[in-house]
Design a protein around this motif. Structure first.
Motif, mmCIF file in Angstrom:
data_model
loop_
_atom_site.group_PDB
_atom_site.id
_atom_site.type_symbol
_atom_site.label_atom_id
_atom_site.label_comp_id
_atom_site.label_asym_id
_atom_site.label_seq_id
_atom_site.Cartn_x
_atom_site.Cartn_y
_atom_site.Cartn_z
ATOM 1 N N ILE A 14 45.063 -26.010 -68.463
ATOM 2 C CA ILE A 14 44.360 -25.196 -67.464
ATOM 3 C C ILE A 14 43.030 -25.844 -67.092
ATOM 4 C CG2 ILE A 14 43.182 -22.994 -67.085
ATOM 5 C CD1 ILE A 14 45.391 -21.718 -68.874
ATOM 6 N N LEU A 15 42.338 -26.400 -68.093
ATOM 7 C CA LEU A 15 41.032 -27.023 -67.882
ATOM 8 C C LEU A 15 41.134 -28.460 -67.381
ATOM 9 C CD1 LEU A 15 39.277 -25.689 -71.094
ATOM 10 C CD2 LEU A 15 38.830 -24.959 -68.744
ATOM 11 N N ASN A 16 42.360 -28.965 -67.295
ATOM 12 C CA ASN A 16 42.600 -30.336 -66.844
ATOM 13 C C ASN A 16 41.894 -31.350 -67.737
ATOM 14 O OD1 ASN A 16 43.851 -32.182 -65.136
ATOM 15 N ND2 ASN A 16 42.064 -32.312 -63.805
ATOM 16 N N LYS B 41 31.699 -23.097 -67.399
ATOM 17 C CA LYS B 41 31.937 -21.966 -66.495
ATOM 18 C C LYS B 41 33.414 -21.579 -66.495
ATOM 19 C CE LYS B 41 28.106 -22.604 -63.264
ATOM 20 N NZ LYS B 41 27.739 -22.910 -61.878
ATOM 21 N N LYS B 42 34.280 -22.598 -66.478
ATOM 22 C CA LYS B 42 35.719 -22.324 -66.515
ATOM 23 C C LYS B 42 36.106 -21.639 -67.827
ATOM 24 C CE LYS B 42 37.433 -26.134 -63.660
ATOM 25 N NZ LYS B 42 38.261 -27.359 -63.694
ATOM 26 N N ARG C 152 34.201 -19.869 -69.777
ATOM 27 C CA ARG C 152 33.647 -18.513 -69.755
ATOM 28 C C ARG C 152 34.538 -17.578 -68.960
ATOM 29 N NH1 ARG C 152 31.074 -15.213 -66.589
ATOM 30 N NH2 ARG C 152 29.545 -13.779 -67.413
ATOM 31 N N GLN C 153 34.986 -18.033 -67.813
ATOM 32 C CA GLN C 153 35.814 -17.199 -66.943
ATOM 33 C C GLN C 153 37.195 -16.947 -67.552
ATOM 34 O OE1 GLN C 153 36.680 -18.960 -63.148
ATOM 35 N NE2 GLN C 153 37.332 -17.020 -62.262
ATOM 36 N N ILE C 154 37.840 -17.990 -68.010
ATOM 37 C CA ILE C 154 39.202 -17.878 -68.543
ATOM 38 C C ILE C 154 39.228 -17.058 -69.824
ATOM 39 C CG2 ILE C 154 41.122 -19.192 -69.553
ATOM 40 C CD1 ILE C 154 40.209 -21.500 -67.599
ATOM 41 N N LYS D 106 30.343 -27.237 -65.497
ATOM 42 C CA LYS D 106 31.546 -26.825 -64.762
ATOM 43 C C LYS D 106 32.638 -26.380 -65.739
ATOM 44 C CE LYS D 106 34.878 -28.571 -61.408
ATOM 45 N NZ LYS D 106 35.284 -29.717 -60.583
ATOM 46 N N THR D 107 32.844 -27.149 -66.793
ATOM 47 C CA THR D 107 33.858 -26.797 -67.790
ATOM 48 C C THR D 107 33.451 -25.543 -68.547
ATOM 49 O OG1 THR D 107 34.547 -29.101 -68.027
ATOM 50 C CG2 THR D 107 35.124 -27.613 -69.823
#
Length: 75
Positions: A19-21, A43-44, A46-48, A40-41
């Motif tokens: 998902i995080l690539n 934030k991802k 945190r959101q996921i 950026k990662t």
């Protein structure tokens, strides 16, 4: 802390890394605090994983860095 939130949400390392690539190994290093990552990662993540802001700060900064920040604010 990332690992605990990942497990709580039911993701395997492989699933979350995809998902995080990123590689599974890179995620493992982030989970073990062996490697810092980009905002950026974070934030991802945190959101996921629905990680609270205060926890994200603890993940991103070491204890020493947090103490330095507190000290510089007081000056």
């Amino acid at each position: 802390m990332v690992k605990e939130y990942r497990i709580k949400k039911g993701y395997t390392q492989e699933q979350l890394a995809e998902i995080l690539n990123m590689s599974t190994r890179q995620l493992q290093r982030i989970e073990k605090n062996e490697e810092k990552t980009t905002i950026k990662t974070l934030k991802k993540l945190r959101q996921i994983l629905e990680i609270p802001d205060q926890i994200m700060v603890q993940i991103f900064y070491s204890k020493e860095e947090l103490e330095q920040e507190k000290t510089s604010i007081l000056l």
